[in-house]
Scaffold this active site. Structure first.
Site, short mmCIF file in Angstrom:
data_model
loop_
_atom_site.label_atom_id
_atom_site.label_comp_id
_atom_site.label_asym_id
_atom_site.label_seq_id
_atom_site.Cartn_x
_atom_site.Cartn_y
_atom_site.Cartn_z
N GLY A 280 0.49 -1.07 0.16
CA GLY A 280 0.47 -0.32 -0.02
C GLY A 280 1.27 1.33 -0.14
CD1 TRP B 183 4.46 2.57 -4.89
CD2 TRP B 183 3.22 2.64 -6.83
NE1 TRP B 183 5.41 2.33 -5.21
CE2 TRP B 183 4.99 2.11 -7.26
CE3 TRP B 183 2.86 2.67 -8.08
CZ2 TRP B 183 5.83 2.07 -8.35
CZ3 TRP B 183 2.89 2.93 -9.89
CH2 TRP B 183 4.95 2.56 -9.42
CG ASP C 89 -1.72 -6.46 -4.64
OD1 ASP C 89 -0.99 -5.86 -5.51
OD2 ASP C 89 -1.48 -7.75 -4.39
CG ASP D 197 -5.48 -12.60 -11.27
OD1 ASP D 197 -4.59 -12.27 -11.73
OD2 ASP D 197 -5.29 -14.65 -11.21
CG ASP E 141 5.21 -1.56 -7.50
OD1 ASP E 141 6.19 -1.36 -8.83
OD2 ASP E 141 5.19 -0.95 -6.76
CE LYS F 292 7.36 -3.76 -10.47
NZ LYS F 292 8.01 -3.66 -8.74
#
Ligand SMILES: C[S@@+](CC[C@H](N)C(=O)[O-])C[C@H]1O[C@@H](n2cnc3c(N)ncnc32)[C@H](O)[C@@H]1O
Length: 234
Positions: free
Chosen positions: A81, A83, A109, A125, A149, A189
Protein backbone atom coordinates in the site's frame (compact mmCIF):
# COMPACT_ATOMS: atom_id res chain seq x y z
CA UNK A 1 23.81 -8.80 14.13
CA UNK A 2 26.65 -6.31 14.67
CA UNK A 3 27.88 -2.92 13.51
CA UNK A 4 31.33 -3.09 11.97
CA UNK A 5 34.13 -0.84 13.19
CA UNK A 6 36.09 0.57 10.28
CA UNK A 7 39.83 0.17 10.48
CA UNK A 8 42.28 2.90 11.32
CA UNK A 9 40.43 6.05 12.25
CA UNK A 10 38.43 4.74 15.16
CA UNK A 11 35.19 5.78 13.43
CA UNK A 12 32.22 3.46 13.46
CA UNK A 13 31.00 2.16 10.16
CA UNK A 14 27.26 1.97 10.81
CA UNK A 15 26.63 -0.76 8.29
CA UNK A 16 24.81 -3.61 9.97
CA UNK A 17 26.37 -6.99 9.44
CA UNK A 18 24.10 -10.01 9.85
CA UNK A 19 25.72 -13.21 11.07
CA UNK A 20 24.61 -16.34 9.30
CA UNK A 21 22.44 -18.49 11.55
CA UNK A 22 21.75 -22.17 11.50
CA UNK A 23 18.71 -22.88 9.35
CA UNK A 24 18.89 -19.52 7.55
CA UNK A 25 19.92 -19.63 3.90
CA UNK A 26 22.74 -17.37 2.71
CA UNK A 27 20.29 -15.60 0.37
CA UNK A 28 18.04 -14.76 3.36
CA UNK A 29 20.99 -13.49 5.37
CA UNK A 30 22.04 -11.25 2.47
CA UNK A 31 18.44 -10.03 2.00
CA UNK A 32 18.18 -9.18 5.70
CA UNK A 33 21.50 -7.37 5.61
CA UNK A 34 20.43 -5.36 2.57
CA UNK A 35 17.10 -4.42 4.19
CA UNK A 36 18.78 -3.33 7.42
CA UNK A 37 21.26 -1.14 5.54
CA UNK A 38 18.85 0.32 3.01
CA UNK A 39 18.23 4.04 3.67
CA UNK A 40 14.85 3.86 1.91
CA UNK A 41 13.69 1.06 4.23
CA UNK A 42 14.69 3.24 7.19
CA UNK A 43 12.94 6.30 5.73
CA UNK A 44 9.79 4.28 5.01
CA UNK A 45 9.69 3.21 8.66
CA UNK A 46 10.28 6.74 9.90
CA UNK A 47 7.72 8.34 7.56
CA UNK A 48 5.04 5.69 8.09
CA UNK A 49 5.05 4.17 4.60
CA UNK A 50 4.29 0.49 4.19
CA UNK A 51 7.37 -0.13 2.11
CA UNK A 52 10.32 1.42 0.32
CA UNK A 53 8.35 1.26 -2.97
CA UNK A 54 6.56 4.44 -1.83
CA UNK A 55 9.68 6.42 -2.69
CA UNK A 56 9.65 5.24 -6.28
CA UNK A 57 6.28 6.83 -6.97
CA UNK A 58 7.22 9.89 -4.90
CA UNK A 59 10.32 10.37 -7.03
CA UNK A 60 8.42 9.78 -10.28
CA UNK A 61 5.79 12.27 -9.18
CA UNK A 62 8.45 14.85 -8.24
CA UNK A 63 9.58 14.64 -11.84
CA UNK A 64 6.27 14.40 -13.72
CA UNK A 65 3.67 15.89 -11.31
CA UNK A 66 0.68 13.71 -12.06
CA UNK A 67 -0.58 13.17 -8.48
CA UNK A 68 -2.23 16.55 -8.13
CA UNK A 69 -5.08 17.52 -5.78
CA UNK A 70 -8.35 16.27 -7.22
CA UNK A 71 -6.83 13.52 -9.38
CA UNK A 72 -8.65 10.18 -9.65
CA UNK A 73 -6.07 7.42 -9.38
CA UNK A 74 -6.13 3.69 -10.11
CA UNK A 75 -3.27 1.75 -8.49
CA UNK A 76 -2.81 -1.78 -9.86
CA UNK A 77 -0.77 -4.20 -7.74
CA UNK A 78 -1.10 -1.90 -4.75
CA UNK A 79 -0.19 -4.19 -1.82
CA UNK A 80 1.03 -3.56 0.78
CA UNK A 81 0.00 0.00 0.00
CA UNK A 82 2.93 2.42 -0.18
CA UNK A 83 1.89 3.91 -3.54
CA UNK A 84 -1.71 4.30 -2.32
CA UNK A 85 -0.47 6.11 0.79
CA UNK A 86 1.51 8.55 -1.36
CA UNK A 87 -1.42 9.04 -3.75
CA UNK A 88 -3.92 9.65 -0.92
CA UNK A 89 -1.76 12.50 0.38
CA UNK A 90 -0.93 14.04 -2.95
CA UNK A 91 -4.41 13.98 -4.51
CA UNK A 92 -5.92 15.17 -1.24
CA UNK A 93 -8.21 12.14 -0.95
CA UNK A 94 -8.86 12.86 2.73
CA UNK A 95 -9.61 16.53 2.09
CA UNK A 96 -6.80 17.61 4.42
CA UNK A 97 -5.60 20.42 2.16
CA UNK A 98 -8.35 22.95 2.58
CA UNK A 99 -9.33 24.85 -0.53
CA UNK A 100 -7.84 22.14 -2.78
CA UNK A 101 -9.77 19.68 -4.89
CA UNK A 102 -10.39 16.25 -3.39
CA UNK A 103 -9.16 13.24 -5.35
CA UNK A 104 -9.81 9.51 -5.16
CA UNK A 105 -7.58 6.44 -4.95
CA UNK A 106 -8.68 2.96 -6.02
CA UNK A 107 -6.22 0.13 -5.44
CA UNK A 108 -6.36 -3.55 -6.41
CA UNK A 109 -4.07 -6.46 -5.69
CA UNK A 110 -3.94 -10.24 -5.78
CA UNK A 111 -3.30 -10.06 -2.07
CA UNK A 112 -5.54 -8.68 0.61
CA UNK A 113 -4.66 -5.09 1.44
CA UNK A 114 -4.84 -3.74 5.00
CA UNK A 115 -7.28 -0.81 4.84
CA UNK A 116 -5.70 2.53 3.92
CA UNK A 117 -7.47 5.68 5.05
CA UNK A 118 -8.59 7.60 2.00
CA UNK A 119 -8.23 4.72 -0.47
CA UNK A 120 -10.69 2.10 -1.67
CA UNK A 121 -8.97 -1.25 -2.11
CA UNK A 122 -10.08 -4.60 -3.51
CA UNK A 123 -8.51 -8.03 -3.74
CA UNK A 124 -8.44 -9.01 -7.40
CA UNK A 125 -6.30 -10.91 -9.88
CA UNK A 126 -6.06 -8.33 -12.61
CA UNK A 127 -5.31 -11.06 -15.18
CA UNK A 128 -8.58 -12.91 -14.61
CA UNK A 129 -11.42 -12.58 -17.12
CA UNK A 130 -13.49 -9.44 -16.62
CA UNK A 131 -11.02 -7.97 -14.11
CA UNK A 132 -10.91 -4.70 -16.04
CA UNK A 133 -14.71 -4.50 -16.01
CA UNK A 134 -14.68 -4.91 -12.22
CA UNK A 135 -12.17 -2.08 -11.88
CA UNK A 136 -14.26 0.12 -14.18
CA UNK A 137 -17.35 -0.58 -12.08
CA UNK A 138 -15.54 0.29 -8.84
CA UNK A 139 -14.10 3.41 -10.45
CA UNK A 140 -17.49 4.48 -11.72
CA UNK A 141 -16.10 6.93 -14.29
CA UNK A 142 -12.86 8.28 -15.69
CA UNK A 143 -9.40 8.34 -14.13
CA UNK A 144 -6.61 10.89 -14.39
CA UNK A 145 -3.86 8.43 -13.51
CA UNK A 146 -3.49 4.68 -13.98
CA UNK A 147 -0.37 3.34 -12.30
CA UNK A 148 0.86 -0.22 -12.04
CA UNK A 149 3.61 -1.66 -9.88
CA UNK A 150 2.34 -5.19 -10.58
CA UNK A 151 5.01 -7.86 -10.59
CA UNK A 152 4.50 -11.60 -10.54
CA UNK A 153 6.54 -13.62 -8.07
CA UNK A 154 9.92 -14.35 -9.59
CA UNK A 155 10.16 -17.67 -11.45
CA UNK A 156 13.95 -17.53 -11.29
CA UNK A 157 14.01 -17.49 -15.10
CA UNK A 158 14.81 -13.99 -16.33
CA UNK A 159 13.08 -14.21 -19.71
CA UNK A 160 9.89 -15.70 -18.21
CA UNK A 161 9.76 -12.97 -15.56
CA UNK A 162 10.23 -10.34 -18.23
CA UNK A 163 7.41 -11.68 -20.40
CA UNK A 164 5.10 -11.94 -17.39
CA UNK A 165 5.68 -8.36 -16.34
CA UNK A 166 5.15 -7.13 -19.88
CA UNK A 167 1.81 -9.00 -19.96
CA UNK A 168 0.80 -7.30 -16.69
CA UNK A 169 1.91 -3.96 -18.02
CA UNK A 170 -0.02 -4.42 -21.27
CA UNK A 171 -3.17 -5.37 -19.36
CA UNK A 172 -2.75 -2.21 -17.27
CA UNK A 173 -2.23 -0.15 -20.43
CA UNK A 174 -5.46 -1.44 -22.00
CA UNK A 175 -7.36 -0.45 -18.86
CA UNK A 176 -5.72 2.98 -19.08
CA UNK A 177 -6.84 3.39 -22.72
CA UNK A 178 -10.44 2.74 -21.60
CA UNK A 179 -10.62 4.87 -18.48
CA UNK A 180 -8.12 7.72 -18.78
CA UNK A 181 -9.38 11.19 -19.36
CA UNK A 182 -7.65 13.14 -22.16
CA UNK A 183 -4.36 14.47 -20.80
CA UNK A 184 -4.15 11.58 -18.31
CA UNK A 185 -1.02 9.73 -17.19
CA UNK A 186 -0.02 6.05 -17.25
CA UNK A 187 2.87 4.77 -15.12
CA UNK A 188 3.96 1.14 -15.07
CA UNK A 189 6.81 -1.01 -13.94
CA UNK A 190 8.64 -2.96 -16.64
CA UNK A 191 11.80 -5.03 -16.63
CA UNK A 192 14.48 -4.33 -19.19
CA UNK A 193 14.69 -7.39 -21.41
CA UNK A 194 13.69 -6.77 -25.00
CA UNK A 195 9.95 -7.40 -25.34
CA UNK A 196 8.97 -3.98 -24.02
CA UNK A 197 9.47 -2.42 -27.49
CA UNK A 198 5.96 -3.27 -28.73
CA UNK A 199 4.40 -1.79 -25.62
CA UNK A 200 6.39 1.42 -26.14
CA UNK A 201 5.16 1.65 -29.74
CA UNK A 202 1.58 1.23 -28.61
CA UNK A 203 1.93 3.81 -25.85
CA UNK A 204 3.51 6.29 -28.25
CA UNK A 205 0.39 6.14 -30.42
CA UNK A 206 -1.85 6.91 -27.48
CA UNK A 207 0.17 9.43 -25.46
CA UNK A 208 2.01 12.62 -26.32
CA UNK A 209 5.14 11.65 -24.43
CA UNK A 210 6.52 8.27 -23.36
CA UNK A 211 9.72 7.93 -21.34
CA UNK A 212 11.52 5.23 -19.39
CA UNK A 213 12.80 6.21 -16.00
CA UNK A 214 14.72 4.49 -13.24
CA UNK A 215 14.05 6.50 -10.09
CA UNK A 216 16.87 6.63 -7.51
CA UNK A 217 14.78 4.49 -5.10
CA UNK A 218 14.80 1.62 -7.61
CA UNK A 219 17.70 -0.64 -6.72
CA UNK A 220 20.58 -0.33 -9.16
CA UNK A 221 21.05 -4.10 -9.29
CA UNK A 222 17.45 -4.61 -10.45
CA UNK A 223 16.46 -4.51 -14.12
CA UNK A 224 13.25 -2.75 -13.09
CA UNK A 225 12.40 0.56 -14.70
CA UNK A 226 9.21 2.57 -15.12
CA UNK A 227 7.47 3.71 -18.24
CA UNK A 228 5.77 7.07 -17.78
CA UNK A 229 3.30 8.06 -20.50
CA UNK A 230 1.80 11.52 -20.23
CA UNK A 231 -0.77 13.45 -22.24
CA UNK A 232 -3.28 10.72 -23.09
CA UNK A 233 -4.71 11.60 -26.49
CA UNK A 234 -8.16 10.18 -25.67
C1 LIG B 1 6.09 -4.62 -5.88
S1 LIG B 1 4.54 -5.05 -5.23
C2 LIG B 1 3.67 -3.52 -5.23
C3 LIG B 1 4.09 -2.59 -4.15
C4 LIG B 1 3.16 -1.41 -4.03
N1 LIG B 1 3.30 -0.49 -5.15
C5 LIG B 1 3.40 -0.64 -2.78
O1 LIG B 1 3.82 0.53 -2.85
O2 LIG B 1 3.15 -1.17 -1.69
C6 LIG B 1 3.80 -5.88 -6.58
C7 LIG B 1 2.39 -6.32 -6.34
O3 LIG B 1 1.81 -6.76 -7.57
C8 LIG B 1 0.81 -7.69 -7.21
N2 LIG B 1 0.38 -8.45 -8.38
C9 LIG B 1 1.10 -9.30 -9.12
N3 LIG B 1 0.33 -9.87 -10.07
C10 LIG B 1 -0.90 -9.35 -9.93
C11 LIG B 1 -2.14 -9.56 -10.60
N4 LIG B 1 -2.26 -10.45 -11.60
N5 LIG B 1 -3.22 -8.87 -10.19
C12 LIG B 1 -3.12 -8.00 -9.15
N6 LIG B 1 -1.98 -7.77 -8.47
C13 LIG B 1 -0.89 -8.43 -8.85
C14 LIG B 1 1.48 -8.53 -6.14
O4 LIG B 1 0.52 -9.23 -5.37
C15 LIG B 1 2.26 -7.48 -5.36
O5 LIG B 1 1.56 -7.07 -4.21
Amino acid sequence: MSTKKSSGRGQRDLRVKVKSARGRKLSSTLWLERQLNDPYVKRAREEGYRGRAAFKILELDEKFRFLVPGARVVDLGCAPGGWCQVAVKRVNALGEKSGKKIGTVLGVDLQEVEPIAGAETHQLDFMEDDADQKVKDWLGGEADVVMSDMAAASSGHKQTDHLRIIALCEAAAYLAFDVLTPGGTFVAKVLAGGAEGDLQKLLKQKFEKVVNVKPPASRSDSSEKFVVATGFRG
